[in-house]
Design a protein around this motif. Structure first.
Motif, PDB file in Angstrom:
ATOM      1  N   VAL A  40       0.830  -1.202   0.000  1.00  0.00           N
ATOM      2  CA  VAL A  40       0.000   0.000   0.000  1.00  0.00           C
ATOM      3  C   VAL A  40       0.868   1.258   0.000  1.00  0.00           C
ATOM      4  N   VAL A  41       1.906   1.275   0.830  1.00  0.00           N
ATOM      5  CA  VAL A  41       2.721   2.481   0.972  1.00  0.00           C
ATOM      6  C   VAL A  41       3.806   2.589  -0.087  1.00  0.00           C
ATOM      7  N   ALA A  42       4.060   1.522  -0.843  1.00  0.00           N
ATOM      8  CA  ALA A  42       5.120   1.546  -1.854  1.00  0.00           C
ATOM      9  C   ALA A  42       4.607   2.077  -3.186  1.00  0.00           C
ATOM     10  N   ASP A  43       5.492   2.688  -3.950  1.00  0.00           N
ATOM     11  CA  ASP A  43       5.201   2.996  -5.341  1.00  0.00           C
ATOM     12  C   ASP A  43       5.044   1.667  -6.076  1.00  0.00           C
ATOM     13  N   LEU A  44       3.928   1.479  -6.766  1.00  0.00           N
ATOM     14  CA  LEU A  44       3.641   0.173  -7.360  1.00  0.00           C
ATOM     15  C   LEU A  44       4.730  -0.279  -8.323  1.00  0.00           C
ATOM     16  N   ARG A  45       5.214   0.626  -9.149  1.00  0.00           N
ATOM     17  CA  ARG A  45       6.238   0.230 -10.118  1.00  0.00           C
ATOM     18  C   ARG A  45       7.512  -0.222  -9.415  1.00  0.00           C
ATOM     19  N   GLU A  46       7.919   0.516  -8.374  1.00  0.00           N
ATOM     20  CA  GLU A  46       9.115   0.126  -7.636  1.00  0.00           C
ATOM     21  C   GLU A  46       8.885  -1.168  -6.870  1.00  0.00           C
ATOM     22  N   TYR A  47       7.707  -1.308  -6.296  1.00  0.00           N
ATOM     23  CA  TYR A  47       7.383  -2.482  -5.490  1.00  0.00           C
ATOM     24  C   TYR A  47       7.450  -3.767  -6.320  1.00  0.00           C
ATOM     25  N   ALA A  48       6.994  -3.687  -7.562  1.00  0.00           N
ATOM     26  CA  ALA A  48       6.890  -4.885  -8.394  1.00  0.00           C
ATOM     27  C   ALA A  48       7.994  -5.007  -9.430  1.00  0.00           C
ATOM     28  N   LEU A  49       8.913  -4.032  -9.501  1.00  0.00           N
ATOM     29  CA  LEU A  49       9.929  -4.009 -10.556  1.00  0.00           C
ATOM     30  C   LEU A  49      10.736  -5.305 -10.583  1.00  0.00           C
ATOM     31  N   GLY A  50      10.688  -5.993 -11.720  1.00  0.00           N
ATOM     32  CA  GLY A  50      11.497  -7.179 -11.924  1.00  0.00           C
ATOM     33  C   GLY A  50      11.036  -8.417 -11.179  1.00  0.00           C
ATOM     34  N   LYS A  51       9.920  -8.328 -10.473  1.00  0.00           N
ATOM     35  CA  LYS A  51       9.495  -9.467  -9.650  1.00  0.00           C
ATOM     36  C   LYS A  51       8.562 -10.415 -10.396  1.00  0.00           C
ATOM     37  N   GLY A  52       7.909  -9.956 -11.465  1.00  0.00           N
ATOM     38  CA  GLY A  52       7.010 -10.821 -12.209  1.00  0.00           C
ATOM     39  C   GLY A  52       5.862 -11.318 -11.342  1.00  0.00           C
ATOM     40  N   THR A  53       5.410 -12.538 -11.616  1.00  0.00           N
ATOM     41  CA  THR A  53       4.324 -13.142 -10.846  1.00  0.00           C
ATOM     42  C   THR A  53       4.878 -13.681  -9.532  1.00  0.00           C
ATOM     43  N   ARG A  54       4.274 -13.248  -8.434  1.00  0.00           N
ATOM     44  CA  ARG A  54       4.752 -13.668  -7.112  1.00  0.00           C
ATOM     45  C   ARG A  54       3.688 -14.510  -6.415  1.00  0.00           C
ATOM     46  N   THR A  55       4.131 -15.576  -5.775  1.00  0.00           N
ATOM     47  CA  THR A  55       3.249 -16.465  -5.038  1.00  0.00           C
ATOM     48  C   THR A  55       3.634 -16.430  -3.565  1.00  0.00           C
ATOM     49  N   GLU A  56       2.649 -16.113  -2.708  1.00  0.00           N
ATOM     50  CA  GLU A  56       2.882 -16.087  -1.264  1.00  0.00           C
ATOM     51  C   GLU A  56       1.938 -17.074  -0.590  1.00  0.00           C
ATOM     52  N   ILE A  57       2.487 -17.928   0.258  1.00  0.00           N
ATOM     53  CA  ILE A  57       1.666 -18.827   1.060  1.00  0.00           C
ATOM     54  C   ILE A  57       1.270 -18.082   2.328  1.00  0.00           C
ATOM     55  N   LEU A  58      -0.020 -17.833   2.503  1.00  0.00           N
ATOM     56  CA  LEU A  58      -0.508 -17.081   3.652  1.00  0.00           C
ATOM     57  C   LEU A  58      -0.797 -17.978   4.847  1.00  0.00           C
ATOM     58  N   ASP A  59      -1.352 -19.150   4.599  1.00  0.00           N
ATOM     59  CA  ASP A  59      -1.590 -20.143   5.649  1.00  0.00           C
ATOM     60  C   ASP A  59      -1.811 -21.484   4.962  1.00  0.00           C
TER      61      ASP A  59
END
Length: 325
Positions: free
Chosen positions: A158-177
């Motif tokens: 939320v607080v990050a610039d979206l372009r900087e936050y996602a730069l070069g990361k592509g599709t990200r998968t996070e296991i929440l639980d």
């Protein structure tokens, strides 16, 4: 993850949440005082909030509703008790019914937010004060610790610039639980176009293909609530694999922001998942978030082991090409 601790104190009748955020207090203040920002994290994954009223003045009120994947509503209201610009504010937080009246069967809570400068950014402290030990226990039993942790752990993006936050990361998968996985991908293009690309069969056939060497043979969509869809894919000549497909039902549709569907592998007795898609646009790019709920940990691990993330990244790369064209 921003949240570093959530503690309860039966003696002082408090619950305290502390989060460390990589952003200055002024930016964090915006996240907590602008409805469009609050809506991105106020509510755990799967229960996003919509603020219908936000009168940020002492004595003013905020009203919101969190909506489940099945369309259930959990409503609340804040009365602003005090405001200290950029350093904190205090509210009386209450549950309300569909008629907008405070639910007397559930406890109201006095909440204080404090925002402090740190060497790396900001510290957010949220102290909730309860009227009795029974009220504290009731809120904890309702899942407040887990829900608050999952909600506030969304603050980074939320607080990050979206372009900087996602730069070069592509599709990200996070296991929440054990049963929840979150997929995120920044798409170059407007939210309206990304939404259309998920609902127009002609467009979907151009990008929703997974790895190279596959073609979409069936794309039938009824995006209305209660409507059904069916997709199928087959390998091109020279590509190994067998034809497969998915079918399901639309549970919730809020164009162009959110869509929730079930997903079942056609022709099998595998249990369905619930797929919760949300889109957020900022500065000409769209953050796509897909929250997947699996029936159990074993199904989650089986699906992740198929290389799902790589296949989705190939498709989202094509999507950006389609949108650019």
């Amino acid at each position: 993850m921003p949240v570093t601790a959530v503690t309860t104190d039966p003696e002082s009748l408090t619950m305290t949440l502390v989060a460390e955020v990589d952003a200055p207090p002024a930016r964090v203040w915006r996240a907590f005082t602008e409805p469009s920002q609050l809506e991105r994290f106020w509510g755990p994954p799967g229960w996003p909030a919509t603020f219908t009223t936000f009168d940020f003045t002492v004595g003013g009120r905020a009203e919101y509703a969190m909506t489940s994947p099945a369309g259930e509503k959990a409503r609340g209201t804040w009365e602003f008790l005090s405001i200290d610009p950029e350093t904190g504010y205090e509210v009386l937080d209450s549950f309300v019914g569909d008629d907008g009246r405070v639910d007397e069967n559930l406890p109201s809570t006095r909440m204080r937010y404090t925002f402090e400068q740190t060497a790396s950014g900001s510290r957010v402290t949220n102290v909730s004060h309860f009227s009795s030990a029974e009220a504290l226990d009731q809120i904890v039993e309702m899942g407040a610790v887990e829900g608050s942790t999952m909600a506030f752990n969304q603050l980074d993006q939320v607080v990050a610039d979206l372009r900087e936050y996602a730069l070069g990361k592509g599709t990200r998968t996070e296991i929440l639980d054990d049963v929840h996985v979150r997929i995120t991908r920044l798409i170059e293009g407007s939210r309206d176009l990304v939404w259309r690309a998920h609902n127009d069969p002609d467009l979907m056939r151009r990008w929703l293909l997974g790895p190279d060497g596959w073609r979409m043979t069936v794309c039938e969509i009824d995006p209305s609530v209660g409507g059904r869809y069916r997709y199928a894919w087959a390998p091109e000549e020279g590509t190994e694999g067998e034809e497969f497909g998915f079918d399901g039902e639309t549970l919730l549709s809020e164009p162009p922001v959110r869509a929730v569907t079930t997903e079942h592998m056609t022709g099998t007795d595998f249990p369905s998942t619930t797929n919760d898609l949300s889109l957020y646009e900022e500065d000409g790019v769209t953050l796509l978030t897909l929250l997947i709920e699996y029936p159990d940990k074993e199904t989650r691990d089986m699906v992740l082991a198929t290389g799902m993330t790589d296949g989705m990244e190939a498709s989202y790369g094509r999507l950006e090409g389609v949108l650019a064209a």
